[in-house]
Scaffold this motif. Structure first.
Motif, short mmCIF file in Angstrom:
data_model
loop_
_atom_site.label_atom_id
_atom_site.label_comp_id
_atom_site.label_asym_id
_atom_site.label_seq_id
_atom_site.Cartn_x
_atom_site.Cartn_y
_atom_site.Cartn_z
N HIS A 1 0.83 -1.19 0.00
CA HIS A 1 0.00 0.00 0.00
C HIS A 1 0.88 1.25 0.00
CE1 HIS A 1 -3.87 -1.93 0.58
NE2 HIS A 1 -3.23 -2.80 1.33
N ILE A 2 0.36 2.29 -0.60
CA ILE A 2 1.09 3.55 -0.66
C ILE A 2 1.23 4.15 0.73
CG2 ILE A 2 0.98 5.92 -1.50
CD1 ILE A 2 -0.41 4.79 -4.00
N PHE A 3 0.16 4.10 1.53
CA PHE A 3 0.17 4.70 2.85
C PHE A 3 0.13 3.60 3.90
CE2 PHE A 3 -2.16 7.66 0.04
CZ PHE A 3 -1.21 8.65 0.01
N ALA A 4 1.11 3.58 4.77
CA ALA A 4 1.18 2.55 5.80
C ALA A 4 1.29 3.22 7.17
CB ALA A 4 2.38 1.64 5.56
N PRO A 5 0.16 3.49 7.86
CA PRO A 5 0.22 4.13 9.17
C PRO A 5 1.01 3.27 10.16
CG PRO A 5 -2.03 4.05 8.35
CD PRO A 5 -1.20 3.21 7.44
N GLU A 6 1.94 3.90 10.83
CA GLU A 6 2.75 3.19 11.81
C GLU A 6 2.90 4.04 13.06
OE1 GLU A 6 6.37 2.53 9.70
OE2 GLU A 6 5.50 1.02 8.40
N GLY A 7 3.33 3.40 14.14
CA GLY A 7 3.68 4.13 15.35
C GLY A 7 2.49 4.44 16.23
N LEU A 8 2.70 5.37 17.15
CA LEU A 8 1.74 5.70 18.18
C LEU A 8 0.42 6.18 17.62
CD1 LEU A 8 1.13 5.97 21.17
CD2 LEU A 8 2.10 8.27 21.08
N LEU A 9 0.45 7.08 16.62
CA LEU A 9 -0.79 7.60 16.08
C LEU A 9 -1.66 6.49 15.52
CD1 LEU A 9 0.31 10.90 14.34
CD2 LEU A 9 -1.17 10.66 16.34
N VAL A 50 -7.43 19.67 0.79
CA VAL A 50 -6.28 20.07 -0.01
C VAL A 50 -6.06 19.04 -1.12
CG1 VAL A 50 -4.50 18.94 1.41
CG2 VAL A 50 -3.90 20.94 0.05
N TYR A 51 -5.86 19.54 -2.33
CA TYR A 51 -5.43 18.71 -3.45
C TYR A 51 -3.92 18.82 -3.47
CZ TYR A 51 -4.11 17.63 -8.25
OH TYR A 51 -3.50 17.10 -9.35
N ALA A 52 -3.23 17.68 -3.31
CA ALA A 52 -1.77 17.69 -3.18
C ALA A 52 -1.05 17.30 -4.46
CB ALA A 52 -1.36 16.79 -2.03
N GLY A 53 -1.77 17.24 -5.58
CA GLY A 53 -1.15 16.98 -6.86
C GLY A 53 -1.26 15.53 -7.30
N PRO A 54 -0.71 15.25 -8.47
CA PRO A 54 -0.74 13.87 -8.98
C PRO A 54 0.05 12.94 -8.07
CG PRO A 54 -0.16 15.42 -10.72
CD PRO A 54 -0.13 16.18 -9.43
N ILE A 55 -0.48 11.76 -7.83
CA ILE A 55 0.17 10.80 -6.94
C ILE A 55 1.53 10.38 -7.50
CG2 ILE A 55 -0.95 8.74 -7.89
CD1 ILE A 55 -0.12 9.42 -4.19
N ALA A 56 1.66 10.37 -8.81
CA ALA A 56 2.93 9.97 -9.43
C ALA A 56 4.07 10.92 -9.08
CB ALA A 56 2.77 9.87 -10.94
N GLU A 57 3.73 12.17 -8.73
CA GLU A 57 4.74 13.17 -8.40
C GLU A 57 5.04 13.23 -6.90
OE1 GLU A 57 3.52 16.91 -10.05
OE2 GLU A 57 3.21 16.05 -12.04
N ALA A 58 4.31 12.47 -6.10
CA ALA A 58 4.49 12.51 -4.65
C ALA A 58 5.58 11.52 -4.23
CB ALA A 58 3.18 12.18 -3.94
N GLY A 59 6.66 12.02 -3.68
CA GLY A 59 7.72 11.15 -3.17
C GLY A 59 7.34 10.55 -1.83
N SER A 60 8.17 9.66 -1.33
CA SER A 60 7.86 8.96 -0.08
C SER A 60 7.79 9.92 1.10
CB SER A 60 8.85 7.84 0.18
OG SER A 60 10.16 8.35 0.26
N SER A 61 8.62 10.96 1.13
CA SER A 61 8.56 11.90 2.27
C SER A 61 7.27 12.71 2.25
CB SER A 61 9.79 12.81 2.29
OG SER A 61 9.81 13.66 1.17
N LEU A 62 6.80 13.10 1.06
CA LEU A 62 5.53 13.81 0.97
C LEU A 62 4.38 12.90 1.39
CD1 LEU A 62 3.72 16.19 0.24
CD2 LEU A 62 3.78 15.41 -2.15
N LYS A 63 4.41 11.65 0.98
CA LYS A 63 3.37 10.70 1.37
C LYS A 63 3.33 10.53 2.88
CE LYS A 63 3.68 8.19 -2.96
NZ LYS A 63 4.18 6.98 -3.62
N ARG A 64 4.51 10.43 3.51
CA ARG A 64 4.56 10.33 4.98
C ARG A 64 4.01 11.60 5.62
NH1 ARG A 64 9.50 7.88 4.00
NH2 ARG A 64 10.56 9.86 4.29
N ASP A 65 4.39 12.76 5.09
CA ASP A 65 3.90 14.03 5.64
C ASP A 65 2.38 14.13 5.53
OD1 ASP A 65 6.51 14.71 6.20
OD2 ASP A 65 6.69 16.18 4.56
N LEU A 66 1.83 13.74 4.38
CA LEU A 66 0.39 13.79 4.19
C LEU A 66 -0.33 12.84 5.15
CD1 LEU A 66 0.17 13.99 0.30
CD2 LEU A 66 -0.31 15.83 1.93
N LEU A 67 0.25 11.66 5.36
CA LEU A 67 -0.34 10.71 6.30
C LEU A 67 -0.30 11.27 7.72
CD1 LEU A 67 -1.60 7.97 6.89
CD2 LEU A 67 0.71 7.04 7.06
#
Length: 167
Positions: A1-9, A50-67
């Motif tokens: 999966h693109i988004f993998a929630p981890e940790g305390l949250l 918020v529309y954060a742009g095309p998913i193809a342009e989102a790097g792993s750090s942006l995906k983590r930040d959005l999560l």
């Protein structure tokens, strides 16, 4: 999966992961989900924060930040009831749609400010709305006086992570 929630949250906030095709399959966004949307003629009724742009342009750090931002919204934003201001039409001539315009409230503005730095939208003014469907579809349904939102979603293409709002 693109988004993998981890940790305390992820351990303290209820979330679900869904995978389905939508008309936003190439987009990344954070949005509130309405509890009831029988008046909507779209596959994924939502109020975009918020529309954060095309998913193809989102790097792993942006995906983590959005999560992380989505989980923070879930933790700190209460459930929202937004009054309806009326029906409007958005879009160009080809893709014009009926939308339900919603009142900007303080909690909604706080939530928007939390994530607006990620915006890749061509529209600089935030106009809270839920798309009803193609032009004319608003005349075919009973529209609500207000819309209740109790979940927030991070959408990355066809992968969605949904959190309950804090209450």
């Amino acid at each position: 999966h693109i988004f993998a929630p981890e940790g305390l949250l992820a351990q303290t906030i209820h979330f679900t992961r869904r995978r389905f095709m939508s008309e936003h399959s190439d987009s990344s966004m954070i949005a509130f989900l309405p509890d009831e949307a029988s008046w909507v003629q779209q596959k994924l009724p939502h109020l975009t924060l918020v529309y954060a742009g095309p998913i193809a342009e989102a790097g792993s750090s942006l995906k983590r930040d959005l999560l992380l931002e989505t989980s923070l919204l879930a933790a700190f934003v209460p459930r929202l009831w937004l009054p309806v201001l009326g029906v409007d039409q958005f879009g160009d001539d080809v893709d014009r749609v009926d939308v339900l315009r919603l009142l900007r409230t303080v909690p909604l503005d706080v939530a928007r400010r939390m994530v607006e730095s990620y915006s890749k939208s061509q529209h600089k003014t935030y106009n809270p709305h839920v798309t009803i469907g193609p032009v004319g579809s608003a005349n075919q349904v009973d529209l609500p006086k207000g819309v209740f939102f109790s979940r927030v979603m991070l959408s990355g293409g066809d992968d969605h992570v949904v959190f309950d709002l804090s209450g």
